[in-house]
Design a protein around this motif. Sequence first.
Motif, PDB file in Angstrom:
ATOM      1  N   ILE A   1      56.581  20.009  40.121  1.00 20.67           N
ATOM      2  CA  ILE A   1      56.979  19.380  41.389  1.00 20.67           C
ATOM      3  C   ILE A   1      56.678  20.311  42.568  1.00 20.67           C
ATOM      4  O   ILE A   1      56.645  21.526  42.420  1.00 20.67           O
ATOM      5  CB  ILE A   1      58.477  18.976  41.402  1.00 20.67           C
ATOM      6  N   ASP A   2      56.435  19.702  43.699  1.00 22.48           N
ATOM      7  CA  ASP A   2      56.206  20.440  44.947  1.00 22.48           C
ATOM      8  C   ASP A   2      57.096  19.820  46.012  1.00 22.48           C
ATOM      9  O   ASP A   2      56.683  18.951  46.761  1.00 22.48           O
ATOM     10  CB  ASP A   2      54.737  20.358  45.354  1.00 22.48           C
ATOM     11  N   ALA A   3      58.351  20.259  46.040  1.00 20.73           N
ATOM     12  CA  ALA A   3      59.306  19.723  47.010  1.00 20.73           C
ATOM     13  C   ALA A   3      59.943  20.863  47.782  1.00 20.73           C
ATOM     14  O   ALA A   3      60.337  21.872  47.201  1.00 20.73           O
ATOM     15  CB  ALA A   3      60.387  18.906  46.301  1.00 20.73           C
ATOM     16  N   ARG A   4      60.014  20.715  49.087  1.00 24.76           N
ATOM     17  CA  ARG A   4      60.703  21.679  49.928  1.00 24.76           C
ATOM     18  C   ARG A   4      62.211  21.471  49.730  1.00 24.76           C
ATOM     19  O   ARG A   4      62.716  20.369  49.868  1.00 24.76           O
ATOM     20  CB  ARG A   4      60.319  21.409  51.377  1.00 24.76           C
ATOM     21  N   VAL A   5      62.938  22.528  49.393  1.00 26.51           N
ATOM     22  CA  VAL A   5      64.368  22.422  49.111  1.00 26.51           C
ATOM     23  C   VAL A   5      65.186  22.937  50.284  1.00 26.51           C
ATOM     24  O   VAL A   5      64.992  24.070  50.737  1.00 26.51           O
ATOM     25  CB  VAL A   5      64.743  23.200  47.829  1.00 26.51           C
ATOM     26  N   ILE A   6      66.083  22.087  50.764  1.00 26.07           N
ATOM     27  CA  ILE A   6      67.056  22.479  51.779  1.00 26.07           C
ATOM     28  C   ILE A   6      68.440  22.216  51.197  1.00 26.07           C
ATOM     29  O   ILE A   6      68.721  21.121  50.710  1.00 26.07           O
ATOM     30  CB  ILE A   6      66.877  21.688  53.084  1.00 26.07           C
ATOM     31  N   ALA A   7      69.303  23.214  51.213  1.00 24.41           N
ATOM     32  CA  ALA A   7      70.666  23.064  50.709  1.00 24.41           C
ATOM     33  C   ALA A   7      71.653  23.230  51.857  1.00 24.41           C
ATOM     34  O   ALA A   7      71.399  23.976  52.807  1.00 24.41           O
ATOM     35  CB  ALA A   7      70.949  24.096  49.621  1.00 24.41           C
ATOM     36  N   THR A   8      72.776  22.521  51.780  1.00 25.10           N
ATOM     37  CA  THR A   8      73.806  22.655  52.802  1.00 25.10           C
ATOM     38  C   THR A   8      75.152  22.926  52.143  1.00 25.10           C
ATOM     39  O   THR A   8      75.383  22.540  50.994  1.00 25.10           O
ATOM     40  CB  THR A   8      73.940  21.388  53.673  1.00 25.10           C
ATOM     41  N   THR A   9      76.023  23.580  52.869  1.00 23.32           N
ATOM     42  CA  THR A   9      77.377  23.831  52.382  1.00 23.32           C
ATOM     43  C   THR A   9      78.316  24.035  53.560  1.00 23.32           C
ATOM     44  O   THR A   9      77.920  24.573  54.595  1.00 23.32           O
ATOM     45  CB  THR A   9      77.426  25.064  51.457  1.00 23.32           C
ATOM     46  N   ASN A  10      79.571  23.592  53.378  1.00 22.15           N
ATOM     47  CA  ASN A  10      80.598  23.867  54.384  1.00 22.15           C
ATOM     48  C   ASN A  10      81.532  24.972  53.889  1.00 22.15           C
ATOM     49  O   ASN A  10      82.584  25.214  54.468  1.00 22.15           O
ATOM     50  CB  ASN A  10      81.414  22.602  54.703  1.00 22.15           C
ATOM     51  N   ARG A  11      81.115  25.617  52.817  1.00 23.50           N
ATOM     52  CA  ARG A  11      81.944  26.648  52.192  1.00 23.50           C
ATOM     53  C   ARG A  11      81.264  27.999  52.295  1.00 23.50           C
ATOM     54  O   ARG A  11      80.030  28.085  52.340  1.00 23.50           O
ATOM     55  CB  ARG A  11      82.166  26.277  50.718  1.00 23.50           C
ATOM     56  N   ASN A  12      82.055  29.060  52.314  1.00 25.43           N
ATOM     57  CA  ASN A  12      81.509  30.411  52.287  1.00 25.43           C
ATOM     58  C   ASN A  12      81.059  30.712  50.860  1.00 25.43           C
ATOM     59  O   ASN A  12      81.882  30.920  49.961  1.00 25.43           O
ATOM     60  CB  ASN A  12      82.580  31.416  52.736  1.00 25.43           C
ATOM     61  N   LEU A  13      79.760  30.722  50.618  1.00 22.32           N
ATOM     62  CA  LEU A  13      79.246  30.893  49.261  1.00 22.32           C
ATOM     63  C   LEU A  13      79.508  32.294  48.717  1.00 22.32           C
ATOM     64  O   LEU A  13      79.606  32.482  47.499  1.00 22.32           O
ATOM     65  CB  LEU A  13      77.750  30.579  49.214  1.00 22.32           C
ATOM     66  N   ARG A  14      79.636  33.258  49.598  1.00 24.19           N
ATOM     67  CA  ARG A  14      79.978  34.613  49.154  1.00 24.19           C
ATOM     68  C   ARG A  14      81.357  34.614  48.487  1.00 24.19           C
ATOM     69  O   ARG A  14      81.582  35.247  47.458  1.00 24.19           O
ATOM     70  CB  ARG A  14      79.962  35.578  50.338  1.00 24.19           C
ATOM     71  N   GLU A  15      82.298  33.880  49.107  1.00 24.50           N
ATOM     72  CA  GLU A  15      83.630  33.758  48.522  1.00 24.50           C
ATOM     73  C   GLU A  15      83.568  32.995  47.205  1.00 24.50           C
ATOM     74  O   GLU A  15      84.260  33.346  46.238  1.00 24.50           O
ATOM     75  CB  GLU A  15      84.569  33.042  49.497  1.00 24.50           C
ATOM     76  N   ALA A  16      82.741  31.950  47.159  1.00 27.02           N
ATOM     77  CA  ALA A  16      82.596  31.166  45.930  1.00 27.02           C
ATOM     78  C   ALA A  16      82.031  32.036  44.800  1.00 27.02           C
ATOM     79  O   ALA A  16      82.429  31.900  43.637  1.00 27.02           O
ATOM     80  CB  ALA A  16      81.689  29.966  46.174  1.00 27.02           C
ATOM     81  N   ILE A  17      81.118  32.947  45.149  1.00 28.92           N
ATOM     82  CA  ILE A  17      80.567  33.875  44.155  1.00 28.92           C
ATOM     83  C   ILE A  17      81.660  34.802  43.633  1.00 28.92           C
ATOM     84  O   ILE A  17      81.806  35.019  42.425  1.00 28.92           O
ATOM     85  CB  ILE A  17      79.403  34.687  44.765  1.00 28.92           C
ATOM     86  N   ASP A  18      82.466  35.340  44.554  1.00 30.08           N
ATOM     87  CA  ASP A  18      83.561  36.244  44.161  1.00 30.08           C
ATOM     88  C   ASP A  18      84.585  35.535  43.285  1.00 30.08           C
ATOM     89  O   ASP A  18      85.218  36.158  42.425  1.00 30.08           O
ATOM     90  CB  ASP A  18      84.252  36.809  45.411  1.00 30.08           C
ATOM     91  N   GLU A  19      84.751  34.229  43.504  1.00 33.79           N
ATOM     92  CA  GLU A  19      85.710  33.447  42.724  1.00 33.79           C
ATOM     93  C   GLU A  19      85.111  32.918  41.423  1.00 33.79           C
ATOM     94  O   GLU A  19      85.766  32.201  40.665  1.00 33.79           O
ATOM     95  CB  GLU A  19      86.227  32.274  43.567  1.00 33.79           C
ATOM     96  N   GLY A  20      83.855  33.262  41.162  1.00 31.71           N
ATOM     97  CA  GLY A  20      83.207  32.845  39.930  1.00 31.71           C
ATOM     98  C   GLY A  20      82.804  31.382  39.909  1.00 31.71           C
ATOM     99  O   GLY A  20      82.595  30.804  38.832  1.00 31.71           O
ATOM    100  N   GLU A  21      82.648  30.766  41.089  1.00 31.64           N
ATOM    101  CA  GLU A  21      82.323  29.344  41.167  1.00 31.64           C
ATOM    102  C   GLU A  21      80.892  29.077  41.621  1.00 31.64           C
ATOM    103  O   GLU A  21      80.480  27.919  41.730  1.00 31.64           O
ATOM    104  CB  GLU A  21      83.307  28.630  42.102  1.00 31.64           C
ATOM    105  N   PHE A  22      80.146  30.151  41.908  1.00 31.39           N
ATOM    106  CA  PHE A  22      78.758  29.966  42.328  1.00 31.39           C
ATOM    107  C   PHE A  22      77.940  31.156  41.865  1.00 31.39           C
ATOM    108  O   PHE A  22      78.372  32.313  41.948  1.00 31.39           O
ATOM    109  CB  PHE A  22      78.648  29.818  43.848  1.00 31.39           C
ATOM    110  N   ARG A  23      76.734  30.865  41.365  1.00 32.73           N
ATOM    111  CA  ARG A  23      75.863  31.913  40.831  1.00 32.73           C
ATOM    112  C   ARG A  23      75.247  32.737  41.958  1.00 32.73           C
ATOM    113  O   ARG A  23      74.678  32.185  42.912  1.00 32.73           O
ATOM    114  CB  ARG A  23      74.744  31.296  39.997  1.00 32.73           C
ATOM    115  N   GLU A  24      75.330  34.051  41.814  1.00 33.33           N
ATOM    116  CA  GLU A  24      74.780  34.929  42.844  1.00 33.33           C
ATOM    117  C   GLU A  24      73.260  34.840  42.885  1.00 33.33           C
ATOM    118  O   GLU A  24      72.664  34.848  43.968  1.00 33.33           O
ATOM    119  CB  GLU A  24      75.216  36.364  42.602  1.00 33.33           C
ATOM    120  N   ASP A  25      72.610  34.725  41.710  1.00 34.51           N
ATOM    121  CA  ASP A  25      71.148  34.653  41.690  1.00 34.51           C
ATOM    122  C   ASP A  25      70.656  33.358  42.350  1.00 34.51           C
ATOM    123  O   ASP A  25      69.625  33.350  43.042  1.00 34.51           O
ATOM    124  CB  ASP A  25      70.594  34.780  40.272  1.00 34.51           C
ATOM    125  N   LEU A  26      71.408  32.255  42.193  1.00 31.68           N
ATOM    126  CA  LEU A  26      71.041  31.005  42.861  1.00 31.68           C
ATOM    127  C   LEU A  26      71.231  31.127  44.366  1.00 31.68           C
ATOM    128  O   LEU A  26      70.418  30.627  45.144  1.00 31.68           O
ATOM    129  CB  LEU A  26      71.867  29.846  42.310  1.00 31.68           C
TER     130      LEU A  26
END
Length: 448
Positions: free
Chosen positions: A274-299
């Motif tokens: 596939i060749d798709a431009r990816v745009i992601a959005t969030t209303n959450r602080n992803l750094r905090e989500a990473i610290d809480e184990g709810e979001f992958r740091e590599d992603l």
Amino acid sequence: MNPEILIIEDEEEMRIALTEVLIRNGYSVHTASNGIEGLELFNKEPFNMVITDVKMPKISGLEVLKEIKKQSPQIPVIMITAYGTIDNAVEAMREGAFDYILKPFSAEILDDTVLRAIRNQTGKNTANPLIIAPLPTDSIKIVTNNLSMKKVINMALSVAYSSSTILIQGESGTGKEMIAKFIHQNSNRKDKSFVAVNCAALPKDLLESELFGHEKGSFTGAINRKIGKFELANHGTILLDEISEMDMSLQAKLLRVLQEREVDRVGGREPVPIDARVIATTNRNLREAIDEGEFREDLYFRLNVIPIVIPPLRNRKEDISLLIEYFIKKHSSKNRKNVTGMAKDALLMLTDYYWRGNVRELENVIERAVLLCKGNLITQEYLFMEAIVEEINSSVKAGVTVREMEKKLIFNTLEQVNGNRTKAAELLGVSIRTLRNKLNEYKNEEGL
């Protein structure tokens, strides 16, 4: 007189290719094989534009940019970068680069970027517009006179023609999806599909099938092959809304898609490129989500190649009156009303309001006021803001704990939106997962 362009590129083949493309389009071209040689040429000859590689021996393209901007801030500088040096390119834009181009790129992309830079320099583009319309026939408009928002727009325009992943962060209602569409419509993918997926709206099993597709018979109920959103967005743009709400197991699969540029349909035998431009959005602080184990740091690092942060409306006070004027015109026309403005005391009330729901909440208030207004001017009585303020004030009592206040606010909001958790989360400025966890806590406390 043809525009004079200086090319600074250490790779000979790339230098020759750039020169041929630009000369073919009527530009006068001078070249340098490194940054020191390029700056010496720049100091000797007058140039209308500079195109420089980011990663070069002796001195980097970033150092060249800083020196050129110090001497001639009006000269547009276009950066050329390989994938591995994209962070430097983003830093370069903050230092004043006009745009950057990812290697490898087509002659068409180069032509378009150079033409935009020339037009910008000669004043043919509107400077600091209050309303920016990406396409004449498009309904999306960005209304602002705020410096931070103008920087967001300039960043969006600068990165639109790249294929790099973008992470747009901001509170609910600030216009994250609108900025994503703005980027798509100003990119070389604008004639292809823009596909939006709300990652919080579906459970993980359904979301996997929705994103990546499935083969017939791959699971119970899979009676036909389904093409996923990534394939539907091929050569276009896919928006992953509320990315923070994606299940961890799906995050691992998304990471692979971003790395390999291919998807595996559920039950499929071979990956689909596939060749798709990816745009992601969030209303959450992803750094905090990473610290809480709810979001992958590599992603997070893979998504956060180009970060865009949209300020909340309460930090854009100068935009409130502009937005009110715009929304009055919009909804008056839509509903065939003859509302032309707003009373000063009503305007002052809206300007001083906190706007937890940001621009979306403001538009809802104006739409309702336009519908209820009996004359040409919206007054305080049509805003129903006093009831909201009184409700907030009356709920704040001495001796009430913060936790009790939080609980009351959550249940009051849910009641106002008829139990719609997604809507309630947006109004409260939290993720759907946070709201769900809070409700489970209250449920356990009450032994229900």
